[in-house]
Design an enzyme around this catalytic site. Structure first.
Site, PDB file in Angstrom:
ATOM      1  CE  LYS A  12     -37.837 -31.766   0.301  1.00  0.00           C
ATOM      2  NZ  LYS A  12     -36.600 -32.371   0.868  1.00  0.00           N
ATOM      3  CB  THR A  57     -34.647 -29.495  -0.959  1.00  0.00           C
ATOM      4  OG1 THR A  57     -34.348 -30.555  -0.057  1.00  0.00           O
ATOM      5  CG2 THR A  57     -33.465 -29.272  -1.894  1.00  0.00           C
ATOM      6  CG  HIS A 260     -48.622 -49.941 -33.217  1.00  0.00           C
ATOM      7  ND1 HIS A 260     -48.715 -49.020 -34.227  1.00  0.00           N
ATOM      8  CD2 HIS A 260     -47.350 -49.878 -32.771  1.00  0.00           C
ATOM      9  CE1 HIS A 260     -47.518 -48.429 -34.392  1.00  0.00           C
ATOM     10  NE2 HIS A 260     -46.687 -48.925 -33.504  1.00  0.00           N
TER      11      HIS A 260
END
Lengths: 304, 304, 304, 304
Positions: A12, A57, A260
């Site tokens: 889960k 789950t 950058h």
């Protein structure tokens, strides 16, 4: 010819549990996102859909909530170890449990300086503002009676406005980059560090909260203090600093995207731009990744 | 005691290159997001900032663009192999190159049925609408003169509105889930499959475009046709179907989040809900992952 | 019958400008995301593609960068007013300019307590860590020689772990919610406030930086100190507090999503949960929005 | 001096409802994300936290689910009108209801050409794959017995690889852009269109499904067929086409971000690039917005 079932796991993901401690009138909060992944003797459910070795789950989610109540959450690491051990030790079909946790930090809302007091003196003790600076992470793997703890952080964004160069690199046919003698260096630190701690050896747990605060501090300080000739150099300095100061840590892996900042060329507009105005670019970006570890230990933090 | 530099890599991530073919008056488009990661003899830049073995990431970006012009992009795989080989073969300090590519599919804008023609007959040949159904992926690793190609897809969302059960699972103290005899089964397919192709053996490349279309078709069909007693069973069926029908593929790994659709309980509102109205939940979600491969091959697709 | 062109605007969105001040050896950073939208006499470009009254959006981007150099960025508001005025006053075809700015706050990286000094005393003065707690916003509209400034913040997440109830509400056929006598109240504050300042009246600008810090403080304090019977009550209290203390503000609009924290029902697991363990839900969520303003002023902050 | 409560609204956002029709053995699916916002006599809850005129947002969520069962979802528009009317007519304190719906389209999983049939003939009738190309939207406002319906779509990404120029524009001091005689034109269409339909006049509802399909088609065709000298020109052409062909629509507003594709300059690498390789940029981007409406109608679609 039948095909072979290889590595598999199920669980889960992203159970969002918040625990409030009300022992004193100054409340404490832990705000976690917990993922469980289990492996073991699970061929049947893949081949025939037979689920008699499958813990749902949904039950994992319930367990995540129940353990927050039954065992508390002193730290994500302690709580995760407790969960991992539970799944392996309580389920004969499960041989390996991996718990991943993200932790979202909160600060107390404080009265501003110059303001006498809050209207109700009690109230500030239950009021919080989310600290969005970074997310703390941990991953616990329990297998064969051993536990491995890898903690970390992500989305910690840092910048040096000077003390960074980049030059002396290879020039091939496709190289157009100009050498930089003074540039902005900015990155979004992703860090993972592995503890030497192994529960199976009967060792006592480190002070996870203090360890986190110190590792974070060393990462920031090493980034700030390093005069950098390449982001790789900063990476090594940051990892080395952590390992030098934190003996509970055996291995550090950093992922440093180069955020950058390009100096805007305003020459054609007749404007001079002496390291003052930059364009913060999104994509593409450089990405520097590396592991640094103590001599004699086997690096175990996964490489992407 | 000095620390040890372990695995490290650096590169340019997320270069967004679009190539248009105008050979005929019917234009063709390839829309890619390219990541480069190189490894090799890079200790100096980590320890001292010495960059004489460092090809700038900016140059990698330039090379990505230049190769799209010089070599074209017949498929992401062919183009990626070409890039990977280039970096290793042209740079003595580089021993390993990994190229990751996402491809965004586009469809032609077509005249609607019942409409005679577009105003300008030429125009439809240069007009496209993004197909947002899924993202195609590939990863090429070139090392020691060998190449490994793992292609895949992500974010392909599928649903069966019946023909799915989940029952017969373990019930422990924390289990509250009711058994389901008829549920919605929905998932966001993440798939990766490894080709047996190795450039070093002088083998000719598979037809990457056709292979992709066929693997995708088999994944969809196996999902749709499998009467499912668990998502693991659907996973195995999908991977098995690909391996059975596509001989160029040696190994498949699937990641299937269970996008839960809960039947809304309206009893307290006095409304009966016979498998008609569902709540589509976000978090937490089940997550089922597994590898299936041919007998005798060593699985190489990384496990998360 | 020809169709009518109604309201229209065009511009450059999301120019990411970072300005570094190096006047002293303690650097200062402003990190902004700037959007420009212009309106005026633009029918030609819509009807025929004639662009002789169109200032390119690329030029707007250039201007955003150039003004950061030529005028500096003392505050997002001052800078935005300067940009808005420029576009209207320099382009005869443009009658209205809207500048939207997001500002990302940075904190200095500081030496940890108990640590003597950084290796180089200079270095900390150029090192920053992103403060991810919230994003600051402003919107400037310049039209007919008048300027309207609406500043704000978003993604400021706050939580009270007690001192919140919700009861006494309407119960209809579809109501199943239980009354709450002690709940968690959490929200992600989105706030906008309009200044009485109008440049056309020759008024001097408020101290934007101080004003922001104080408004933010009052929002936090009012949220923390209000014993809440509804999120609407907290909303009014927060807006009222700002207006009472900050005379430069005429109107406040708040958007407060109710970030539900549901007490987990563990009864069926045999676990008691006395306001200790909560599930933090994502969707659906309550959403409370409202404007509070001084008597006699016309509210102008747009309603969603 | 007390402050004034201005416009306010409250509701439940993002209720994710999925409805399955099983009347025949060919299932039908509607997948919606529903937001409710109500306004009315709500001062008490703001001033004192008195909730006796407040219908809980939890009840709104329940109603969204219950109506999907009790009234079905023939189209998002019909369903939304039904919800809006309900809240206003059933609650004396509520005078205005706004329902916003996003709809996620699904396609059937079809057998590939050349494949005889699915293993089970029934199965394909309950299997779907998400069509990720765009999201369909609608907004219904019910107030004073009148209803206003604004439907739309978002994230429909389109591209012409030629037939687009941009030149003849204003050049000022900050202009550096080169004129383009042949460029890629790409955008992410956001569109909203208002129907003349008003339920209060007893008019029958348009065929919402057919109307959507036809508006979408006209947007795509007009984009593809327009030789474009500016994105504004394409915007007007698209909106005009819809109004010309769809008499149920009175007003169209489009938001067209210019997804810049810059030709990569490879000259310094010694590579010629004749409109073949482009860099797809993210930020900043041009943003063109505008309303087109029939003569004599008052435009009502909100302007951002």
């Amino acid at each position: 010819m039948p095909m072979v079932l290889g590595q598999n796991q199920y669980g889960k993901a992203e159970t969002r549990v918040v625990r409030v401690r009300r022992d004193t009138d100054r409340h404490e909060v832990k705000d976690l996102n917990v993922g469980v992944a289990l492996s073991g003797d699970l061929s049947d459910t893949h081949f025939t859909g037979g689920n008699d070795k499958v813990l749902p789950t949904d039950t994992m989610k319930n367990t995540v909530f129940a353990f927050a109540r039954e065992h508390g959450i002193d730290s994500a690491e302690t709580y995760g170890i407790c969960l991992a051990r539970h799944f392996v030790e309580s389920q004969p079909s499960i041989t390996r449990a991996r718990i991943r946790i993200e932790e979202y930090p909160w600060n107390r809302i404080t009265s501003a300086p110059g303001r006498d007091r809050f209207v109700g003196a009690d109230e500030i003790r239950h009021s919080f503002v989310r600290d969005g600076s970074e997310t703390r992470t941990t991953e616990i793997v329990w297998e064969h009676g051993r536990v491995r703890v890898i903690s970390g952080l992500k989305d910690l964004v840092v910048m040096n406005t000077t003390a960074s160069e980049f030059r002396g690199y290879i020039k091939d046919r496709y190289t157009t980059l100009q050498e930089a003698y003074d540039r902005i260096l900015a990155t979004r630190v992703g860090a993972r560090w592995r503890f030497s701690f192994d529960a199976s050896a009967g060792a006592s747990e480190p002070d996870w909260e203090r360890s986190y605060a110190q590792v974070r501090r060393h990462l920031l300080e090493a980034f700030a203090e390093t005069y950098s000739y390449s982001l790789q150099q900063s990476l090594y300095a940051m990892a080395d600093r952590v390992l030098t100061h934190r003996h509970e840590v055996d291995e550090v892996r950093l992922s440093l995207p180069n955020k950058h900042h390009f100096l805007v060329d305003m020459e054609r507009m007749g404007v001079e731009n002496d390291r003052e105005v930059y364009y913060a670019a999104d994509r593409p970006y450089g990405l520097i990744e590396g592991t640094v570890h103590r001599e004699g230990v086997t690096p175990l933090i996964p490489v992407d």
